[in-house]
Design an enzyme around this catalytic site. Structure first.
Site, PDB file in Angstrom:
ATOM      1  CE1 TYR A 148       0.910   1.276   4.217  1.00  0.00           C
ATOM      2  CE2 TYR A 148      -1.419   1.647   4.563  1.00  0.00           C
ATOM      3  CZ  TYR A 148      -0.114   1.738   4.998  1.00  0.00           C
ATOM      4  OH  TYR A 148       0.153   2.294   6.227  1.00  0.00           O
ATOM      5  CG  PHE A 232       5.392   9.316   1.091  1.00  0.00           C
ATOM      6  CD1 PHE A 232       4.927   9.449  -0.212  1.00  0.00           C
ATOM      7  CD2 PHE A 232       6.495   8.487   1.309  1.00  0.00           C
ATOM      8  CE1 PHE A 232       5.547   8.769  -1.262  1.00  0.00           C
ATOM      9  CE2 PHE A 232       7.113   7.804   0.255  1.00  0.00           C
ATOM     10  CZ  PHE A 232       6.641   7.944  -1.026  1.00  0.00           C
ATOM     11  CD  GLU A 233       3.346   3.892   6.492  1.00  0.00           C
ATOM     12  OE1 GLU A 233       4.331   3.945   7.240  1.00  0.00           O
ATOM     13  OE2 GLU A 233       2.295   3.296   6.820  1.00  0.00           O
ATOM     14  CB  ILE A 234       5.506   2.883  -0.726  1.00  0.00           C
ATOM     15  CG1 ILE A 234       5.130   4.275  -1.260  1.00  0.00           C
ATOM     16  CG2 ILE A 234       5.002   1.791  -1.672  1.00  0.00           C
ATOM     17  CD1 ILE A 234       5.666   4.587  -2.652  1.00  0.00           C
TER      18      ILE A 234
END
Ligand code: GDP
Ligand code: MN
Length: 330
Positions: A148, A232-234
């Site tokens: 995600y 914000f993080e993937i």
């Protein structure tokens, strides 16, 4: 594969960028995911508009919106109007928003009433942080996802992104991607480091020899308060779904610190990254221009060949001590 994807990533060749159809199968089961309130529709629309223009109109990764209350038709339509990608809306499972039974709600209220730090008085903010720390990756709408990309209302994406960050992460075996790394405000995490050290002492078999603990631990053993800003993080969700992550979250949750202090999901995620991952599994997306109210990162112009609307001279988050610590240690 590393060299190849690095080439793809920094080549700046937009003609070479893949285009995925809205219906087609993507190379990664990824999605853009936001927890958001109905009244934040217009802030959310700004974020989606920018992401579509800068990146997702070519990739068409789906969006998932989550809320502790049902989304209104106005919200759903307002988002759907902006993209041809699949969009899903979900409500949180009841027990993932609120107090666990062991938390003393009187003590929690005393903390809120006397707190002198930002969002200190807010109960819902604490529900939000606990949800993002322990439950978002378990929501049924995310069940099929491998990765995600967390998004929020009112953030900015400054640069064209001419590659697929999900694919980049998957190809390179990356588990966690970040963009801004500040230090946490001490009054919100007074006992988080001690509680984390307690966990490490109790579960030494869960802590690999090679990890990133020295990013969060000073040489004298104290907490650096470094964290990745999780707006914000993937993330490779297998990380949050792991038994180790679950054990860590349960340990924190039992202590009540989400309520007796105001632990953020950013320091919680980051401490887990530092304990459980190697630096080679963690990626600094310093090529992604990004702003969340209060802090921004503008990439070094040489990497982006003029595709950003920010001034690279203002790439101030790149100079943050925790970004430097990440680049310099190990
Ligand atoms: P900050 O980034 O730490 O200042 O916190 P935000 O207020 O931006 O909240 C983080 C994310 O959670 C944002 O995407 C918000 O829209 C969302 N959020 C915060 N509180 C709530 C809430 O009570 N309900 C819902 N549905 N979303 C929330
Ligand atoms: Mn925010």
């Amino acid at each position: 594969t590393n060299t190849l994807s690095q080439q793809k990533k920094y080549g700046g060749n937009s003609e070479g960028a893949p285009q995925y159809s809205p219906e087609g199968i993507k190379p990664v089961r990824g999605a853009l995911v936001a927890l958001v309130r109905n009244q934040e529709l217009y802030g959310m629309r700004k974020t989606v508009r920018e992401l579509e223009d800068r990146w997702n109109h070519k990739y068409n990764y789906p969006y998932i919106f989550l809320n502790n209350k049902p989304f209104t038709e106005k919200f759903k339509q307002g988002i759907r109007d902006l993209t041809k990608a699949k969009v899903e809306f979900g409500v949180l499972d009841k027990d993932t928003w609120g107090y666990p039974e062991w938390v003393d709600q009187i003590k929690a209220k005393e903390e809120r009433d006397s707190a002198k730090y930002i969002k200190g008085h807010s109960e819902s903010y604490r529900f939000m942080c606990r949800f993002q720390s322990g439950f978002v990756h378990k929501h049924p709408l995310l069940a099929d996802l491998e990765f995600y990309w967390r998004i929020e209302p009112d953030v900015n994406y400054y640069c064209d992104i001419d590659y697929d960050p999900f694919l980049f992460m998957k190809t390179n075996g990356l588990k966690y991607g970040w963009n801004i790394a500040p230090t946490e405000y001490e009054p919100t995490v007074r006992t988080l480091w001690n509680t984390t050290q307690e966990f490490m002492k109790k579960n030494p078999q869960m802590i690999p020899d090679k990890n990133m603990i020295d990013w969060v631990r000073n040489s004298d053993g104290s907490y650096t308060r470094c964290h990745f800003w999780s707006n914000f993080e993937i993330v490779d969700l297998s990380f949050y779904r792991s038994a180790e992550y679950q054990a860590y979250f349960d340990h924190l949750d039992k202590s009540g610190g989400f309520f007796y202090e105001r632990w953020g999901d950013a320091p919680v995620h980051s401490l887990a990254v530092a304990m459980f991952l190697r630096k080679s599994q963690v990626h600094y997306f310093d090529d992604i221009g990004y702003r969340h109210p209060a802090m921004a990162h503008c990439p070094d112009g040489s990497k982006e060949r003029g595709k950003c609307i920010c001034d690279p001279e203002d790439g101030w988050a790149h100079g943050f001590s925790c970004a430097k610590r990440f680049r310099s240690i190990f």
